[in-house]
Design an enzyme around this catalytic site. Structure first.
Site, PDB file in Angstrom:
ATOM      1  N   ASP A   1       6.371  -6.014   6.950  1.00  0.00           N
ATOM      2  CA  ASP A   1       5.014  -5.451   6.970  1.00  0.00           C
ATOM      3  C   ASP A   1       4.079  -6.495   6.381  1.00  0.00           C
ATOM      4  OD1 ASP A   1       2.795  -3.848   6.997  1.00  0.00           O
ATOM      5  OD2 ASP A   1       3.449  -2.535   5.368  1.00  0.00           O
TER       6      ASP A   1
ATOM      7  N   ASP B   1       8.089 -13.081  -4.008  1.00  0.00           N
ATOM      8  CA  ASP B   1       7.764 -13.688  -2.723  1.00  0.00           C
ATOM      9  C   ASP B   1       8.864 -13.278  -1.728  1.00  0.00           C
ATOM     10  OD1 ASP B   1       6.421 -16.645  -1.617  1.00  0.00           O
ATOM     11  OD2 ASP B   1       8.250 -15.866  -0.706  1.00  0.00           O
ATOM     12  N   GLY B   2       8.449 -12.706  -0.594  1.00  0.00           N
ATOM     13  CA  GLY B   2       9.410 -12.203   0.378  1.00  0.00           C
ATOM     14  C   GLY B   2      10.361 -13.274   0.882  1.00  0.00           C
TER      15      GLY B   2
ATOM     16  N   ASP C   1       0.820  -1.217   0.000  1.00  0.00           N
ATOM     17  CA  ASP C   1       0.000   0.000   0.000  1.00  0.00           C
ATOM     18  C   ASP C   1       0.858   1.274   0.000  1.00  0.00           C
ATOM     19  OD1 ASP C   1       0.447   0.754   2.951  1.00  0.00           O
ATOM     20  OD2 ASP C   1      -0.288  -1.289   3.089  1.00  0.00           O
TER      21      ASP C   1
END
Ligand code: AG3
Length: 286
Positions: A159, A141-142, A89
């Site tokens: 986050d 993908d983190g 965001d």
């Protein structure tokens, strides 16, 4: 069903649910990874939900984003390179980029849909952060990124969503181990760790992993109204001494950075690490 009679019901917890009145439904659709909704609420402004769970609101996001950025960055005192995992965001990037001394921010978000969508429907979250030349956006993908990246960072901010669905891998011991390898000397890792009154195991599990990996580990708290159920916990892990940074040093750094926050103050920073008994009992022992 999370939309009923003009209200958005959150079904994240087994025995407790919050509801937010939906004044206007602005967006409702399925991305490749999750169901995304934005609606207008008279008290919170625009509200973003993923799979029915409130992620962020225009009204109270400052609390969460300020506490996950300024606490580690001002405690560190010389952060130049910051990694954000998740944060599509743009609210986290917005707060990190307020620090002129931060030269580079890498943001790894799994869902390109969330980023594009937020620019359009929640411009107040990113406030232009995606156009800042210091920001590098990686759609990945983190967990994969953390395993394969070679760069190092002074501050790493996780986050994430809650540990259900796409966010689950961001709460594993191996993920935290890889994160540690990505920290520069004195680097600090902070994590979104849920509301401990309702999600006690989530905090215990993360801190057990931190304890095995880091010299200094713990958590700090802040109450975010739209993450209902009591204060939210943020995980803290480092091999350095930054947790003990005295309040007058934080004050000097806060002023030098020219910050004027709505939640963060150097005093709140220090106080956030004071834990009530029920939270302290969730910390791993022995
Ligand atoms: N991600 C954190 C949402 C967690 C909500 N969890 C909860 N209420 N237990 C927020 C993304 C904002 N950048």
């Amino acid at each position: 069903m999370s939309l009923r009679d003009g209200w958005s019901f959150e079904t994240l917890h087994a025995d407790y649910a919050q509801a937010l009145k939906v004044e206007t439904l602005l967006y409702d659709s399925e991305t490749e990874h999750q169901r995304l909704r934005v609606f207008e609420n008279n008290r919170f402004g625009r509200v973003l939900t993923l799979d029915g769970v409130v992620q962020t609101t225009e009204g109270d996001n400052f609390i969460y984003h300020e506490m996950l950025t300024h606490v580690p960055i001002l405690a560190h005192g010389a952060a130049r390179r910051v990694l954000i995992v998740g944060g599509g965001d743009g609210g986290m990037a917005r707060e990190v980029l307020r620090h002129a001394d931060v030269a580079h921010v890498t943001m790894v978000e799994i869902d390109a849909g969330v980023v594009e969508f937020s620019k359009q429907y929640l411009p107040g979250l990113s406030q232009g952060a995606f156009d800042d030349p210091r920001l590098e956006l990686v759609i990945a993908d983190g967990a994969d990124y953390m395993r394969s990246a070679r760069e190092s960072f002074d501050v790493i901010i996780i986050d994430s969503t809650d540990p259900v669905g796409p966010g689950e891998v961001l709460f594993t011991d191996s993920f935290y181990g890889h994160a540690r390898e990505r920290l520069a000397e004195g680097g600090i890792l902070v994590t979104q760790n849920g509301v401990p009154f309702l999600q006690p195991d989530e905090l215990t599990n993360t801190l057990r992993a931190f304890k095995a990996l880091f010299r200094d580990w713990g958590c700090y708290l802040a109450s975010v109204p739209s993450y209902a159920g009591g204060p939210m916990a943020f995980g803290w892990a480092t091999d350095g001494e930054a947790r003990r940074t005295p309040v007058d040093v934080l004050r000097r750094r806060y002023e030098a950075a020219g910050l004027a926050c709505d939640y963060y103050t150097p005093e709140v920073h220090r106080a956030a690490f004071a834990l009530p008994g029920y939270v302290r009992k969730l910390l791993p022992r022995g």
